[in-house]
Design a protein around this motif. Sequence first.
Motif, PDB file in Angstrom:
ATOM      1  N   GLU A   1       6.172  -9.534  -4.840  1.00 46.52           N
ATOM      2  CA  GLU A   1       5.719  -8.102  -5.051  1.00 46.52           C
ATOM      3  C   GLU A   1       6.282  -7.369  -3.952  1.00 46.52           C
ATOM      4  N   ASN A   2       6.870  -6.225  -4.299  1.00 46.52           N
ATOM      5  CA  ASN A   2       7.746  -5.388  -3.268  1.00 46.52           C
ATOM      6  C   ASN A   2       6.773  -4.926  -2.156  1.00 46.52           C
ATOM      7  N   PRO A   3       7.024  -5.246  -0.979  1.00 40.77           N
ATOM      8  CA  PRO A   3       6.245  -5.273   0.218  1.00 40.77           C
ATOM      9  C   PRO A   3       5.778  -3.623   0.489  1.00 40.77           C
ATOM     10  N   TYR A   4       6.863  -2.883   0.137  1.00 43.29           N
ATOM     11  CA  TYR A   4       6.486  -1.191   0.293  1.00 43.29           C
ATOM     12  C   TYR A   4       5.357  -0.809  -0.713  1.00 43.29           C
ATOM     13  N   GLU A   5       4.968  -1.455  -1.809  1.00 42.43           N
ATOM     14  CA  GLU A   5       3.968  -1.290  -2.617  1.00 42.43           C
ATOM     15  C   GLU A   5       2.571  -1.029  -2.022  1.00 42.43           C
ATOM     16  N   GLY A   6       2.374  -1.966  -0.760  1.00 36.78           N
ATOM     17  CA  GLY A   6       1.195  -2.086  -0.028  1.00 36.78           C
ATOM     18  C   GLY A   6       1.006  -0.697   1.029  1.00 36.78           C
ATOM     19  N   PHE A   7       1.948  -0.185   1.073  1.00 40.77           N
ATOM     20  CA  PHE A   7       1.915   0.929   2.300  1.00 40.77           C
ATOM     21  C   PHE A   7       0.962   1.944   2.069  1.00 40.77           C
ATOM     22  N   ASP A   8      -0.023   2.343   2.915  1.00 43.59           N
ATOM     23  CA  ASP A   8      -0.833   3.245   2.796  1.00 43.59           C
ATOM     24  C   ASP A   8      -0.692   4.555   3.667  1.00 43.59           C
ATOM     25  N   LYS A   9      -1.449   5.679   3.796  1.00 40.74           N
ATOM     26  CA  LYS A   9      -1.003   6.799   4.227  1.00 40.74           C
ATOM     27  C   LYS A   9      -0.505   6.748   5.584  1.00 40.74           C
ATOM     28  N   ASP A  10      -1.296   5.883   6.513  1.00 42.50           N
ATOM     29  CA  ASP A  10      -0.796   5.889   7.918  1.00 42.50           C
ATOM     30  C   ASP A  10       0.360   5.115   8.099  1.00 42.50           C
ATOM     31  N   ASP A  11       0.900   4.518   7.293  1.00 45.95           N
ATOM     32  CA  ASP A  11       2.225   3.655   7.163  1.00 45.95           C
ATOM     33  C   ASP A  11       3.150   4.805   6.799  1.00 45.95           C
ATOM     34  N   LYS A  12       2.820   5.619   6.094  1.00 44.94           N
ATOM     35  CA  LYS A  12       3.802   6.629   5.509  1.00 44.94           C
ATOM     36  C   LYS A  12       4.003   7.679   6.684  1.00 44.94           C
ATOM     37  N   LYS A  13       3.158   7.982   7.359  1.00 42.17           N
ATOM     38  CA  LYS A  13       3.303   8.906   8.198  1.00 42.17           C
ATOM     39  C   LYS A  13       4.433   8.613   9.441  1.00 42.17           C
ATOM     40  N   ILE A  14       4.571   7.542   9.683  1.00 39.84           N
ATOM     41  CA  ILE A  14       5.734   7.237  10.716  1.00 39.84           C
ATOM     42  C   ILE A  14       7.062   7.334   9.964  1.00 39.84           C
ATOM     43  N   LEU A  15       7.175   7.262   8.616  1.00 36.06           N
ATOM     44  CA  LEU A  15       8.312   7.367   7.544  1.00 36.06           C
ATOM     45  C   LEU A  15       8.676   9.135   7.755  1.00 36.06           C
TER      46      LEU A  15
END
Length: 333
Positions: free
Chosen positions: A102-116
């Motif tokens: 499964e695509n590892p990115y699918e499990g990213f949450d809001k906090d993960d995406k803040k860095i991006l």
Amino acid sequence: MMNWNGILEEFEHRRNDISRSETGATASRYVRNIKHWKTFLEESREKTVWDAQTADLRAYTTQLSRDDYAPTTITTHVSAVSVFYQECAKMTDIFDMPKVPENPYEGFDKDDKKILRGDTKKSRKSQNKEGIQYLSPDEIDTLCRNVPSPIGRNELLIRLQFNTGMRVGELASIEMDEIDRQETSIYIPSFKSKSPSSRTVYYNPEYIDFLMDEYLDGYRGKNLVGKDIDTYLFPTQTNPHVTTDYINQIVKGAAESADLQSTAGSYAGGKRKLNMITSHTLRHSYAVQAIKSGINPRNLQALLGHEKLETTEIYMKMAEEDHKKAARAFTPY
């Protein structure tokens, strides 16, 4: 079964075919980023790309952040990983391939995406017009006087990066056979770097040789007896070589002890600080000092491994600002 090189080649072809706006250079960048991801998984997580999970991608973004990659660059790396698994899932209908997770990115949450997104609380102080922190040679000396034990090894780490402008990942993984002590040069293969091609950097023997001799004949030989020390310049008791995170902690800690450190902001709910002085600061410091020393920008571009001259020219502007400050400090009486 399709081998790894074949999978990468097909992935690159597919990225080239996606749209006319994605040039070959862009597709090649995707491939480079996937190779970087693969190396991270193997060396830091002891996994293959087919075993990767969201936790691994989260650790990857954390490592990139600690290595002082800009949020936009981290986003590019994560995007490449996400697209790779999307494409591989489609490719399994056509080719005989390993099972795609499964695509590892699918499990990213809001906090993960803040860095991006670069959602960090940044202050404006302690930055120049380019938003880049760098140290003078005198400040580098002060930094070195405040390194923790083993002092000789850690001082060499700092001065070698300052004298060559290597990225922290390149510094950590220097191999003994990549060093030419007669030419005072270090070869950096492209697979260890963000650069599209291999390059060679050079150090000043009057600045480095004594420290190198003391380290190789002293700490390294006496304290790592029985270890496989023939491969890497900076092995440890537990790992083949020092980690980028370790080098960053050495620099950050020395900057704090020397009262040079400042905080640019924080993220993750204030739990993590953005230090102004990190190992990447040493690379900036080298570039500015190189311009001041008269190195041609195009030569500096090659030494730093920049794809574009425009990236290198930022340091020319920073050096010019220093010259202006010095000129305005002059008093005719």
